[in-house]
Design a protein around this motif. Sequence first.
Motif, PDB file in Angstrom:
ATOM      1  N   GLY A  28       0.789  -1.233   0.000  1.00  0.00           N
ATOM      2  CA  GLY A  28       0.000   0.000   0.000  1.00  0.00           C
ATOM      3  C   GLY A  28       0.818   1.277   0.000  1.00  0.00           C
ATOM      4  N   GLU A  33       2.528   1.954  -8.854  1.00  0.00           N
ATOM      5  CA  GLU A  33       1.846   0.667  -8.971  1.00  0.00           C
ATOM      6  C   GLU A  33       2.792  -0.515  -9.115  1.00  0.00           C
ATOM      7  OE1 GLU A  33      -1.510   0.132  -8.749  1.00  0.00           O
ATOM      8  OE2 GLU A  33      -1.526   2.227  -8.111  1.00  0.00           O
ATOM      9  N   HIS A  53       3.114  -5.382 -11.539  1.00  0.00           N
ATOM     10  CA  HIS A  53       2.041  -4.495 -11.112  1.00  0.00           C
ATOM     11  C   HIS A  53       1.480  -5.020  -9.798  1.00  0.00           C
ATOM     12  CE1 HIS A  53      -1.765  -2.293 -11.142  1.00  0.00           C
ATOM     13  NE2 HIS A  53      -1.216  -1.492 -12.045  1.00  0.00           N
ATOM     14  N   LYS A  54       1.464  -4.189  -8.770  1.00  0.00           N
ATOM     15  CA  LYS A  54       1.128  -4.677  -7.429  1.00  0.00           C
ATOM     16  C   LYS A  54      -0.340  -5.064  -7.274  1.00  0.00           C
ATOM     17  CE  LYS A  54       0.242  -0.155  -5.280  1.00  0.00           C
ATOM     18  NZ  LYS A  54       0.687   0.807  -4.253  1.00  0.00           N
ATOM     19  N   SER A  55      -1.219  -4.611  -8.167  1.00  0.00           N
ATOM     20  CA  SER A  55      -2.637  -4.973  -8.077  1.00  0.00           C
ATOM     21  C   SER A  55      -2.969  -6.201  -8.915  1.00  0.00           C
ATOM     22  CB  SER A  55      -3.514  -3.797  -8.515  1.00  0.00           C
ATOM     23  OG  SER A  55      -3.325  -2.689  -7.660  1.00  0.00           O
ATOM     24  N   SER A  56      -2.553  -6.197 -10.175  1.00  0.00           N
ATOM     25  CA  SER A  56      -2.869  -7.318 -11.068  1.00  0.00           C
ATOM     26  C   SER A  56      -1.836  -8.434 -10.991  1.00  0.00           C
ATOM     27  CB  SER A  56      -2.959  -6.822 -12.510  1.00  0.00           C
ATOM     28  OG  SER A  56      -1.682  -6.402 -12.975  1.00  0.00           O
ATOM     29  N   CYS A  57      -0.643  -8.123 -10.450  1.00  0.00           N
ATOM     30  CA  CYS A  57       0.488  -9.060 -10.370  1.00  0.00           C
ATOM     31  C   CYS A  57       1.084  -9.379 -11.737  1.00  0.00           C
ATOM     32  CB  CYS A  57       0.096 -10.362  -9.661  1.00  0.00           C
ATOM     33  SG  CYS A  57      -0.520 -10.108  -7.978  1.00  0.00           S
ATOM     34  N   LYS A  75      -1.075 -14.196  -8.561  1.00  0.00           N
ATOM     35  CA  LYS A  75      -1.948 -13.409  -7.691  1.00  0.00           C
ATOM     36  C   LYS A  75      -2.483 -14.300  -6.575  1.00  0.00           C
ATOM     37  CE  LYS A  75      -5.745 -10.061  -7.859  1.00  0.00           C
ATOM     38  NZ  LYS A  75      -4.914  -8.984  -7.282  1.00  0.00           N
ATOM     39  N   GLY A  79      -1.981 -10.351  -1.890  1.00  0.00           N
ATOM     40  CA  GLY A  79      -0.942  -9.691  -2.680  1.00  0.00           C
ATOM     41  C   GLY A  79      -0.519 -10.534  -3.858  1.00  0.00           C
ATOM     42  N   CYS A  80       0.780 -10.599  -4.081  1.00  0.00           N
ATOM     43  CA  CYS A  80       1.336 -11.350  -5.203  1.00  0.00           C
ATOM     44  C   CYS A  80       2.443 -12.263  -4.686  1.00  0.00           C
ATOM     45  CB  CYS A  80       1.910 -10.406  -6.260  1.00  0.00           C
ATOM     46  SG  CYS A  80       0.734  -9.182  -6.892  1.00  0.00           S
TER      47      CYS A  80
END
Length: 209
Positions: A28, A33, A53-57, A75, A79-80
Motif C-alpha cells: 500500500g 503501482e 504491477h502490485k494490483s494485477s500481479c 496473484k 498480494g502477489c
Amino acid sequence: MATQLVQDHLTLTRRTGQSISISCGGTGPCYDEYTFWYQKKETETFKIIFRYHKSSCAIMNRYDHPQKNDFSSEKIQNGCSLKIENVREDHSASYYCGCWKSGSGSHTVKKPEVTVCPVKTEGRVEGDTALMCLASAMYPPLVRISWKRQKGSKEEPAPAEEKQQELSGSKSSAVIRLVKNETLYNYEYICEVQHEGVKTETPTAESKL
C-alpha cells in the motif's frame, strides 16, 4: 525512500522438481503501482528478477536475469507471489520483494548518467587496465551493467575469464573489469547499462594507467 513490505515465509525448502511460491504483501505505501523481486546468492550482489504491477500481479519488465524464464508472478489473496514451477539446485538463494515509499514530491523516471574510464585498483597487475563503468543519478536506482567488446563490425560479449568486480550504493552502481593492455589495442570495450527497459551503450577509448 524504501518501504518495508511483508513476506510471510522467510525460509522455504523444496525438493528438486517441486514448485515453490514466495508471497509479498503490504504494498500500500509504495509510491506507484510497481513492485520488484530480487535474488541474492552467497558471494553475489543483488540481481533484479522482474518488476510487476502490485494490483494485477502482471509482470511489466523481466530485465536480464540469467534465470528469468524460471520465474513467474502469481496473484494470491493478500498480494502477489514469486513462483518457481520447477525448482533446481541453482535456485537456492534469498529472495526479496521491494518498492519505493510514497512521499510528498513527485517521482519520475530519470535515466542514468554513465561514465566509462580507467581507474587504479589494488588488484591490478602490470599489463592490465582496470576499466570502470559507473551509472549514477538514476531513478529508480536499479540498473544492470554489462561489458562487451567490438573489433571492426564484429561484436561479442566480454570473455568470461576476465576478472570483474561489481559495486553498488544507494545512488550509483559500477562494474570494474580487468583487461589485458594488448587486448585493448585490438578491441573497443563497450559498457551497456539497462535501466527501466532502456539500454544505453557507452564505448571507452584505448587507454592505460
